[in-house]
Design a protein around this motif. Structure first.
Motif, short mmCIF file in Angstrom:
data_model
loop_
_atom_site.label_atom_id
_atom_site.label_comp_id
_atom_site.label_asym_id
_atom_site.label_seq_id
_atom_site.Cartn_x
_atom_site.Cartn_y
_atom_site.Cartn_z
N ALA A 152 118.36 41.44 11.78
CA ALA A 152 117.97 41.41 10.37
C ALA A 152 118.48 42.66 9.65
CB ALA A 152 116.45 41.33 10.25
N MET A 153 118.42 43.81 10.30
CA MET A 153 118.87 45.05 9.68
C MET A 153 120.38 45.02 9.45
SD MET A 153 117.50 47.82 8.55
CE MET A 153 118.38 49.00 7.53
N LEU A 154 121.13 44.51 10.41
CA LEU A 154 122.58 44.40 10.25
C LEU A 154 122.93 43.50 9.06
CD1 LEU A 154 123.72 44.10 13.98
CD2 LEU A 154 123.97 46.09 12.47
N ALA A 155 122.18 42.40 8.93
CA ALA A 155 122.40 41.51 7.78
C ALA A 155 122.04 42.20 6.48
CB ALA A 155 121.59 40.23 7.96
N TRP B 168 116.31 35.90 10.05
CA TRP B 168 115.99 36.64 11.27
C TRP B 168 114.55 37.16 11.23
CZ3 TRP B 168 118.52 35.31 15.13
CH2 TRP B 168 119.91 35.18 15.13
N LEU B 169 114.09 37.59 10.05
CA LEU B 169 112.71 38.07 9.93
C LEU B 169 111.71 36.93 10.14
CD1 LEU B 169 112.83 40.62 6.96
CD2 LEU B 169 112.77 41.08 9.42
N THR C 84 109.81 44.98 11.39
CA THR C 84 110.02 43.67 10.76
C THR C 84 109.12 43.42 9.56
OG1 THR C 84 108.51 42.61 12.34
CG2 THR C 84 110.85 42.66 12.90
N TYR C 85 107.92 44.00 9.56
CA TYR C 85 106.98 43.79 8.46
C TYR C 85 107.14 44.83 7.36
CZ TYR C 85 104.12 40.32 10.95
OH TYR C 85 103.66 39.19 11.59
N PRO D 52 111.98 45.07 5.27
CA PRO D 52 111.71 44.54 3.94
C PRO D 52 111.76 45.60 2.84
CG PRO D 52 110.18 43.62 5.53
CD PRO D 52 110.92 44.71 6.23
N ALA D 53 111.26 46.82 3.13
CA ALA D 53 111.31 47.89 2.14
C ALA D 53 112.76 48.26 1.82
CB ALA D 53 110.55 49.11 2.65
N PHE D 54 113.59 48.33 2.84
CA PHE D 54 115.02 48.61 2.63
C PHE D 54 115.65 47.53 1.77
CE2 PHE D 54 119.41 47.80 3.84
CZ PHE D 54 120.00 49.05 3.62
#
Length: 255
Positions: free
Chosen positions: A41-44, A56-57, A96-97, A101-103
């Motif tokens: 998820a972070m890479l996306a 992904w999340l 993940t929570y 999401p904040a980023f």
């Protein structure tokens, strides 16, 4: 014959014990896959592929919803004590929570200028304290205060794209609400209203995946599903506090 029967029984008990321990260990391994989905998820998110990030999340959200019942079924604290399942879950949940999401909220441009900075500071700071708060669970295993489900909040913001002032107000209220004595329902553990809460949580997961799959298309019916299910999950616990619970014909106040 008695010695043989005894030896056979001991062997079977040992094999059964090893099977339970192995299954308990597998639950830990299953929980740890959430870290992999968090990285994907972070890479996306870094590449601004918000639809893929949320997919992904959502997968990580499903894992988080399944591993808890499995952990209780196989009693991982007793049968696989080498790993701290609670700590493992909290680490992955924060990624993940909260963090990702904040980023996404900050990097997407949905909150302009200083409002984006205020939002990510509130989200990450308040959530770090909440996740370490020993009072976060109520007697019926619900949550005391908003449980830091920013993945759900940010996904709805992406879907509806409200004015950034509305988003800032929502983030601010929920950040403060993390430390107020309001109850927020857990989708699985509490018995009260579970026949509604569990389907609502499953429906939210479905609509979230649908919204991300169609890249948050404004004409998608998934948006309405997200709004309805989110409102229920947000206010059901508070409603339970206000509505007396019937038990054995008598009315009692819920925790």
């Amino acid at each position: 014959m008695r010695r043989f029967a005894f030896a056979t029984r001991v062997t079977m008990d040992h094999d059964s014990l090893m099977t339970v321990q192995f299954r308990a260990l597998c639950v830990h391994l299953f929980t740890a896959t959430g870290a992999v989905f968090a990285m994907l998820a972070m890479l996306a998110a870094v590449e601004a592929k918000w639809d893929l990030m949320f997919l992904w999340l959502v997968v990580a959200f499903v894992v988080d919803g399944i591993d808890g019942p499995l952990a209780r079924k196989y009693d991982v604290g007793t049968n696989a004590p080498e790993f701290d399942g609670v700590l493992l879950d909290l680490i992955i949940d924060y990624l993940t929570y909260v963090f990702i999401p904040a980023f996404a909220l900050f990097s997407s441009g949905l909150m302009d200028g200083w409002t984006g900075w205020v939002a990510i500071i509130l989200i990450t700071f308040a959530s770090a304290l909440y996740f370490a708060d020993t009072r976060m669970k109520t007697k019926d295993k619900s949550f005391s205060g908003f449980p830091g489900c920013w993945n759900m909040v940010v996904l709805v913001i992406f879907a509806l794209e409200p004015n950034f002032w509305v988003s800032l107000a929502l983030v601010s209220v929920l950040a403060v609400g993390m430390f107020l004595p309001f109850k927020f329902v857990h989708p699985v553990r509490p018995q009260r209203w579970r026949f509604i809460t569990l389907p609502m949580a499953l429906a939210w997961t479905f609509f979230a995946g649908w919204a991300a799959w169609v890249d948050f298309h404004p004409e998608s019916w998934a948006h309405w599903g997200l709004v309805i299910t989110s409102l229920y999950l947000l206010f059901a616990g508070i409603a339970q506090q206000l509505i007396p619970q019937r038990k054995g014909g008598a009315r009692v106040r819920s925790g």
